[in-house]
Design a protein around this motif. Structure first.
Motif, PDB file in Angstrom:
ATOM      1  N   VAL A  95       0.776  -1.089  -0.072  1.00 29.94           N
ATOM      2  CA  VAL A  95       0.074  -0.050   0.004  1.00 29.94           C
ATOM      3  C   VAL A  95       0.755   1.325  -0.047  1.00 29.94           C
ATOM      4  CG1 VAL A  95      -1.830   1.355   1.299  1.00 29.94           C
ATOM      5  CG2 VAL A  95      -1.735  -1.469   1.334  1.00 29.94           C
ATOM      6  N   HIS A 103      -8.311  -7.170   6.334  1.00 28.20           N
ATOM      7  CA  HIS A 103      -6.872  -6.771   6.647  1.00 28.20           C
ATOM      8  C   HIS A 103      -6.509  -7.535   8.010  1.00 28.20           C
ATOM      9  CE1 HIS A 103      -3.355  -4.347   7.350  1.00 28.20           C
ATOM     10  NE2 HIS A 103      -3.824  -3.913   8.671  1.00 28.20           N
ATOM     11  N   ARG A 148      -3.374  -9.829   8.607  1.00 25.51           N
ATOM     12  CA  ARG A 148      -2.478  -9.756   9.540  1.00 25.51           C
ATOM     13  C   ARG A 148      -2.393 -11.030  10.347  1.00 25.51           C
ATOM     14  NH1 ARG A 148      -1.749  -4.849  12.286  1.00 25.51           N
ATOM     15  NH2 ARG A 148      -1.759  -5.786  14.349  1.00 25.51           N
ATOM     16  N   ARG A 205       3.920  -2.660   3.811  1.00 24.01           N
ATOM     17  CA  ARG A 205       2.693  -2.067   4.086  1.00 24.01           C
ATOM     18  C   ARG A 205       1.439  -2.675   3.222  1.00 24.01           C
ATOM     19  NH1 ARG A 205       6.042   1.309   3.032  1.00 24.01           N
ATOM     20  NH2 ARG A 205       4.980   1.630   0.861  1.00 24.01           N
ATOM     21  N   PHE A 206       0.575  -3.707   4.014  1.00 28.98           N
ATOM     22  CA  PHE A 206      -0.378  -4.523   3.335  1.00 28.98           C
ATOM     23  C   PHE A 206      -1.781  -4.136   3.575  1.00 28.98           C
ATOM     24  CE2 PHE A 206       0.758  -6.814   6.924  1.00 28.98           C
ATOM     25  CZ  PHE A 206      -0.427  -7.309   7.458  1.00 28.98           C
TER      26      PHE A 206
END
Lengths: 448, 517, 121
Positions: A216, A356, A360, A378-379
């Motif tokens: 991201v 999300h 995680r 950053r995902f």
């Protein structure tokens, strides 16, 4: 033949009305040498049961995504679609209607397109959107062509995080039209690298967030750099659910936002049909490709909707049209609209948070596997990892254990020298048991 | 100034509002607001198992990357959503309700078996990038579809991936360009008839070609002399629709192909009207090098209110090496996709879209083909042509056929000379059809026929439905000729809405709802 | 005022020519919905694309009837394109051009010649 209503008596009577002796009299314009006197060499007609058995058997030879642990993403995503969506799109009046050329008797389709356009505009943070494109990749290619028209420049810079298939589809369209596409080297986290490549001939830069590796990026600085050089910023998103959580392309200064809308309302379908989302700044409206639905009034002053600004399109402009496209992805756009109407802004944000959260959990589990590095800094819901061996081999080996472990980057871009990179995705459909099974299999594979 | 195209009137007669509205059949029909007007901003119609994720519902590592303000879109509960979209659906016409005579669009019955099969989990729940070993059945579907399409067309190869007819045209021209370039022969021109669908010149321009129009003869065919005069060493391809947009088979098609090849060009056939000849004529026998097939027309995948379609392109042996990736290959008893321009696919011109094309449409089209078989598909063409000629015969006494001599193919074309002196236009007549229960025919296309009315019934209409349609049109035509102008000028009177103001929509484009509305 | 066979009119005052489309052209187009005009400062040659005028049903290129530099474009048309229909040969003007060769204007048709030309269409 169950789909053909005419009887032989009907046919004989109708030929008599026409004044033809036989059906061959109606095919007299066909050159004699090209007339087939017998059916072609293919099986003859079959009943429903036989066709269902044959195609059902082929369906049975495939491993459905839902039939076990599944971590594939990279441009197509498995999400739960509410049952009412598929029920509604199978309404005869939606399923079996044509492009709404006669607005008085197509308000159902037109009003849903207006709702679709409004939803897409809100999601992308831009003021106008069209009635959809074939898919995200062709939308990306059309965005580059549009930028070339707007700026009258002939060069596009594509980031190293743009999905390699999007790069190829864009190159295919742009190349023959004389637009030069320059793609930077594949990179996990380098969307901003396009800034260095902008020059006075650049029509647009194309970046993707989350990118093909799941990274991201806030591309606000890219927008500023592009605009300073008189170029446009095109932001690509392949996972539409991310719009529920992440900063929108419009908020970051995009001039054009394109996305794959499959995630919302549509199944994986082995790659299609999908639905491309396309939105832009208001000043660019008349340069947009594709169908547009607009609000107007009828002769009694009542609100209604019509296809509009059609002078951009092929049936009027012919060789001067903004694109050769003459349809949208109607039913897929309808599925998108209905699913989005059920979710609402509140629901999409919650769905995005769940995605999300699952990612995680996946990352935490992957971090425990020895010899593997998580690459994505950053995902949202996708993560790229480096494996101690060929990702394609690992994917194939795990498929043998009924685990679809994700997408090897080498499958998308064999020349990038990233054979050990695997892209994994988690969505709300991913369970803790799926993740545990994946980790067990990976550890076995690496001999931990 | 050159006026590029002149079509239909777009704003209704100012006097129209005074025409009386006698709305009938509106009982139980609801006005339906937009979803944005239902006051559903704060809720959602989807339930989430929040407890399962509670501890991990944390976006802390996305700091600075999340939306600045909440996403403002309405969420409807399931009963509200179902009611909203069912009510909207009722404002649409559909082939399931009545004959849908749009010429060149081929609105035929969509078998529900095809819908059922496309939704099997083994097809709909399949990711495009799964390992090949897990998708052998899907690849077999693609392989079988390719076999049916190449056999029916008499062509050796097919590129399945184009996503619509226009996308198929583009694929065909890209393939032709690659073939020319491989020989170092950079040609710049594409020839297409004046009667061509607008996508032909638009596609050629998008593919980087200059478009030169070929004239048409008085009887609705390609002007061979004009074609011969315009062919030359700079012509990359000739694009011809066959059967053509006037609903006629190009009698000189073999000569067109011969002339094209003699000039070193490729012959692209727009296969939009393949449904008229499927099973009776193989384009490969006519000298065609490339032809797209609209699966949503000939093989009846549903039109869905404007898509999705599918436009596979069959190719001659000389063009096959340049086809776009991916394609299916046999590898030692297994199937695989060639996805990159290496090895066997080195000459490929590229990729048309992200994945493998419209799999959902492949399943539907294959089910349709298997259901009909070689015998049934031939009957499809025969009945489609028979039905069109029947309509032409029944209406010709009153309406003026554009090409009265000889049979038509799958669609009957009328012009507006029969309306002369009535003060009623093609548009008026078409809108009045709505009031008697039928969707209008295609109007003002092809452009080469004045006030064109193009009627395509398709093979899935019964004789009773055809007669109902003809009776209705004959009655309307008699009213037009008798001077009953009011019935036409303000039409439709009984549709959900009256005529819409397209001028207003274009002058003040309002493409999204905004909160000030 | 002078006219072209492409249905543009040219009104020369000093060395500045005002250019628009004729009433006949506006009638043929139907309701004009959008006019795309060049920016001031652009130089054009005879026959080059100067503007695009769109109705709902047609989109037409307008070619420069004379050469010169564009000094002004009619901004009124952006908000009220219907002015082209209401007053094609007055308030509906498209651009003003500082001409480079007055002879180009003299070569165009006068009103009588243009009306005679329309009679042949």
């Amino acid at each position: 033949m169950r789909y053909l209503p005419l009887t032989n008596t009907d046919r004989a009577d109708m030929l008599a009305v026409i004044g033809a002796a036989g059906i061959d009299d109606l095919f007299t314009d066909v050159p004699v040498s090209a007339r087939l006197s017998t059916p072609v060499d293919l099986p003859f007609h079959a009943g429903e049961l036989a066709v269902e058995r044959a195609l059902g058997a082929l369906a049975g030879e495939n491993r459905a995504a839902g039939a076990g642990p599944f971590f594939c993403g990279a441009g197509a995503y498995r999400h739960h679609v509410p049952a009412s969506v598929d029920h509604l799109i199978q309404r005869s009046e939606f399923l079996t209607s044509y492009t709404p050329y006669q607005p008085e008797i197509a308000q159902g389709t037109l009003q849903t397109l207006f709702e679709f356009q409004t939803q897409v505009a809100a999601l992308t943070g831009l003021p106008v959107a069209n009635a959809s494109m074939y898919d995200g990749s062709t939308a990306c290619a059309e965005a580059v062509m549009m930028a070339a028209r707007v700026t009258r420049r002939k060069k596009a810079v594509l980031s190293g995080g743009l999905h390699p298939h999007y790069v190829e589809a864009t190159y295919t369209l742009a190349h023959s039209a004389g637009v030069d596409t320059r793609r930077l080297a594949a990179a996990i986290d380098a969307e901003a690298a396009v800034i260095e490549a902008i020059d006075a001939d650049t029509a647009c830069v194309v970046v993707q967030t989350p990118n093909v590796f799941g990274t991201v990026t806030d591309v606000t600085a890219v927008a500023a750099a592009a605009h300073a050089a008189g170029a446009l910023l095109v932001v690509v998103t392949t996972e539409a659910v991310s719009f529920g959580l992440l900063k929108s392309p419009g908020e970051m200064g995009a001039d054009i936002a394109v996305a794959e809308g499959q995630s919302i309302g549509n199944g994986l379908n082995f790659g299609g049909p999908y639905v491309g989302l396309f939105a832009c700044r208001e000043a660019l409206t008349r340069q947009m490709p594709g169908r547009l639905c607009g609000e107007t009034v009828d002769a009694e002053g009542r609100r209604g909707f019509v296809l509009t600004l059609s002078t951009r399109e092929q049936h009027i402009r012919r060789d001067k049209a903004t694109s050769n496209i003459c349809t949208n992805s109607g039913l897929c756009a309808l599925a998108f609209t209905i699913h989005m109407s059920l979710l609402g802004g509140v629901g999409l944000t919650t769905l995005a948070e769940h995605n999300h959260a699952r990612a995680r959990a996946l990352r935490a589990a992957l971090a425990t596997v020895r010899g593997m590095d998580v690459l994505t800094p950053r995902f949202f819901n996708e993560i790229a990892v480096r494996l101690p061996k060929s990702a394609t081999q690992v994917v194939d080996a795990l498929a043998g254990r009924n685990i679809l472990a994700g997408v090897s980057f080498a499958r998308l871009d064999p020349g990038a020298g990233m054979d050990d990179v695997l892209i994994l995705c988690a969505t709300e459909t991913t369970t803790d048991e799926d993740i545990a099974a994946l980790i067990d299999a990976l550890e076995m594979e690496f001999g931990a | 100034m050159t006026i590029l195209a002149v079509g239909r009137p777009t704003r209704s007669d100012p006097d129209m509002k005074s025409a009386g509205t006698t709305r009938s059949g509106g009982a139980l029909m609801q006005d339906e607001p937009l979803i944005f007007e239902l006051d559903c901003w704060e809720k959602t119609g989807v339930d989430f198992p929040r407890d399962d994720f509670g501890p991990d519902l944390d976006a802390s590592d996305l700091a600075g990357l999340t939306r600045a303000s909440p996403l403002r879109l309405p969420g409807l509960s399931e009963p509200e959503a179902v009611r909203h979209y069912v009510r909207l659906s009722q404002k649409n016409h559909a082939i399931d309700l009545a004959l849908y005579p749009l010429g060149s669009c081929t609105m035929k019955h969509n078998p529900r078996l095809d819908e059922k099969l496309a939704r099997l989990p083994g097809f709909i729940d399949l990711h495009p990038l799964q390992p090949m070993s897990t998708v052998q059945g899907a690849l077999k579907v693609m392989d079988a579809l390719a076999h049916w399409l190449t056999t029916l067309t008499g062509m050796p190869a097919v590129a399945l991936s184009p996503k619509a007819g226009a996308h198929g045209e583009l694929c065909g021209l890209h393939t032709i360009r690659a073939a020319h370039e491989a020989r170092g022969d950079a040609r710049k021109t594409v020839l297409a008839p004046t009667s061509a669908h607008g996508t032909n010149p638009a596609t050629a321009a998008l593919a980087g070609y200059q478009v030169v129009e070929i004239g048409q003869t008085a009887d609705g065919h390609v002007d061979i002399a004009d074609l011969a005069a315009k062919l030359g060493p700079d012509v990359a391809a000739v694009m011809v629709t066959n059967p053509n947009t006037c609903g006629l088979f190009e009698r000189e098609i073999i000569e067109i192909a011969r002339l094209t090849h003699a000039a070193g060009a490729y012959f692209y056939c727009d296969g939009a009207n393949f449904n008229a000849i499927v099973g009776r004529v193989r384009p490969g026998d006519l000298g065609v090098d490339a032809m797209h097939i609209n699966l949503h027309k000939t093989f009846s995948t549903p039109h869905g209110g404007g898509g999705p379609g599918a436009g596979p392109v069959v190719l001659s042996a000389s063009l096959a090496p340049y086809a776009p990736t991916p394609w299916v290959v046999h590898q030692g008893g297994r199937l695989a996709l060639l996805e990159h321009a290496v090895g066997e696919a080195t000459a490929s011109h590229g990729r048309m879209s992200a994945f493998h094309g419209q799999m959902g449409m492949y399943v539907r089209a294959l089910a349709y083909m298997m259901s009909h078989g070689a015998d049934g598909l031939r009957q499809v063409a025969e009945d489609a042509v028979l039905n069109a000629n029947y309509i032409k015969a029944r209406l010709s006494g009153v309406m003026s056929a554009a090409f009265p001599d000889g049979p038509c193919m799958h669609e009957a074309l009328f012009d507006d000379t029969w309306l002369e002196g009535t003060d009623i236009t093609t548009l008026d007549f078409a809108k009045a059809m709505i009031d008697v229960g039928f969707h209008p025919m295609t109007m003002y296309f092809p452009l080469v026929v004045h006030g064109a009315m193009l009627i395509e019934p398709t093979e899935t209409e019964s004789r009773r439905e055809l007669d109902r349609f003809c009776d209705a049109l004959l009655e309307l035509a008699a009213a037009a000729k008798a001077g009953d102008v009011d019935r036409f000028k303000g039409a439709p009177f009984h549709a959900p809405l009256r005529r819409l103001d397209e001028t207003l929509a274009a002058r003040r484009p309002k493409l999204v709802w905004t909160s000030g509305d | 005022m002078r006219f072209t066979k492409d249905h543009e009119w040219v009104d020369l005052v000093g060395d500045t020519a005002t250019i628009g489309i004729t009433a006949y052209a506006a009638e043929q187009l139907g309701d004009v919905v959008f006019v795309e005009l060049p920016a001031a400062g652009k130089t054009v040659k005879v026959g080059e694309a100067l503007a695009v005028v769109e109705s709902v049903k047609a989109a037409s290129d307008v070619y420069a009837p004379i050469s010169g530099a564009v000094t002004a474009a009619n901004s009124e048309l952006a908000d009220n394109p219907q002015t082209v229909n209401d007053a094609p040969e007055a308030g509906g003007w498209f651009v003003k051009i500082k001409i480079s060769d007055p002879k180009q204007v003299e070569a165009l048709m006068d009103i009588h010649a243009y009306n005679a030309f329309l009679g042949t269409l």
